[in-house]
Design an enzyme around this catalytic site. Structure first.
Site: not given
Ligand SMILES: [Zn+2]
Length: 383
Positions: A75, A143
């Protein structure tokens, strides 16, 4: 027109990953693409999807003892206004720049470029006949967002299956000016508090009938900013505390505010524990009418000096001829989930000069350096 060189394996993979639009928590098809690259090399994918997040463990059983993992995320953070970008953020345009050829796009440094380098390193090693350790890739698409259903779920699965690695490289962009000049061997922990001061609203001309919540808050917040958190453990920045939010008042200047909310963000050094921080905040609030909510958002972690850190630094020295700073600065990272499970963690990735910025880009030669460093680390990995 500047000449665009024939692209290295890492650059080709990075281009294809950037073109898969994956704003957090979307994966955008990145992991299916990664699987298509790894499966022919003998990697088996285990899905650990949770809460709509794509999480995968890719494992290739090795000929040698020990397991080395690479952790990363597909992501990326949002782009902001597209018009501000010199090139469309998901087109992966390559053009000549001051530091050589640049690959432009969201995720170029953070951290599709890093994933591409690890896959390129693994591809070249698996094509040879050198015996290798067991290799794992731990990839999440959560994340940059909440990190609630990302790497932590992967770690839980590995704990349940008794497949935790002997060490992990987190491919976050740790480097400052040159690939490998800085690695992160730990991070400070994070504690966040919200404090609600409860007074009584009233007319500012009649203060005897009211209790001003701002007047309650001011001395307490002053005390909090002056707390002595104790001595910093060596190798870590000291504990820091910031009042990050403050809300009170109706907007009318003749109304005494009945409530005041403050948000506090503490980055703590291993010199203090969460319980120790909690106690000091409680003491600062003592006597005030407050509702206090303190959350331990992230554990502090640190990988001690030892063979793994030494070997990572030796690989960087071998490939790039530079001495590495073993740092613990910056915010927290997904490395904390692996460290909490007892796995030695080192963050080593590309430079971070344009991460989370408009115009994120990476120099192609950096991809080559990082690929070589990763390959050297895998080749020399010992348990
Ligand atoms: Zn990162």
């Amino acid at each position: 027109m500047p000449q665009i060189p024939t692209l290295s394996t890492a650059a080709q993979i990075a281009v294809k990953l950037i073109r898969r639009e994956s704003i957090t928590p979307e994966d955008g098809g990145c992991q299916n693409y990664i699987e298509s690259l790894l499966a022919p090399l003998g990697f088996v994918r285990t899905n650990v999807d949770a809460g709509g997040i794509v999480n995968s463990i890719y494992t290739r059983k090795g000929e040698l003892k020990g397991a080395l993992a690479f952790a990363g995320h597909t992501d990326v953070v949002p782009t902001g206004p597209l018009a501000d970008w010199p090139h469309p953020p998901f087109d992966a345009v390559i053009e000549d720049g001051p530091g050589g050829n640049l690959l432009h796009g969201r995720g170029a440094q953070d951290m599709k470029g890093g994933i591409a380098c690890w896959i390129a390193a693994v591809s070249s090693l698996c094509a040879g006949f050198t015996p290798l350790p067991t290799l794992q890739l731990l990839i999440t698409s959560d994340e940059e967002g909440d990190s609630i259903d990302g790497t932590i779920r992967i770690v839980e699965k590995m704990q349940a299956d008794h497949t935790l690695p002997d060490a992990v490289i987190v491919g976050e962009p740790s480097s400052s000016r040159q690939v490998g000049d800085v690695i992160r061997r730990g991070r400070r922990g994070v504690v966040q508090a919200s404090i609600a001061f409860e007074g009584k609203q009233g007319h500012s001309a009649y203060p005897d009938d009211a209790v001003n919540a701002v007047h309650m808050a001011a001395p307490v917040l002053d005390k909090i900013t002056r707390i002595d958190w104790g001595d910093a453990t060596e190798g870590f920045p000291p504990t820091t505390c910031q009042i990050t939010n403050l809300q009170a008042g109706t907007g009318a200047v003749n109304v005494i505010p009945g409530t005041c909310f403050a948000g506090v963000d503490i980055r703590y050094n291993p010199g203090i524990t969460f319980e120790g921080i909690e106690k000091l905040i409680f003491e600062a609030c003592d006597g005030a009418n407050v509702i206090l909510d303190i959350q331990h958002q992230a554990e502090v972690f640190s990988t001690p000096d030892g063979p793994f850190l030494d070997q990572v630094c030796a690989s960087i020295r071998h490939v790039s001829g530079i001495e590495t700073v073993r740092d613990t600065g910056g915010g927290t990272s997904d490395g904390r989930f692996l460290a909490a499970a007892g796995v030695p963690v080192v963050e080593l990735g590309l430079t971070n000069s344009t991460i989370h910025q408009v115009g994120e880009c990476v120099a192609l030669h950096e991809l080559d350096s990082l690929t070589s460093i990763y390959a050297d680390i895998i080749n020399n990995f010992e348990v």
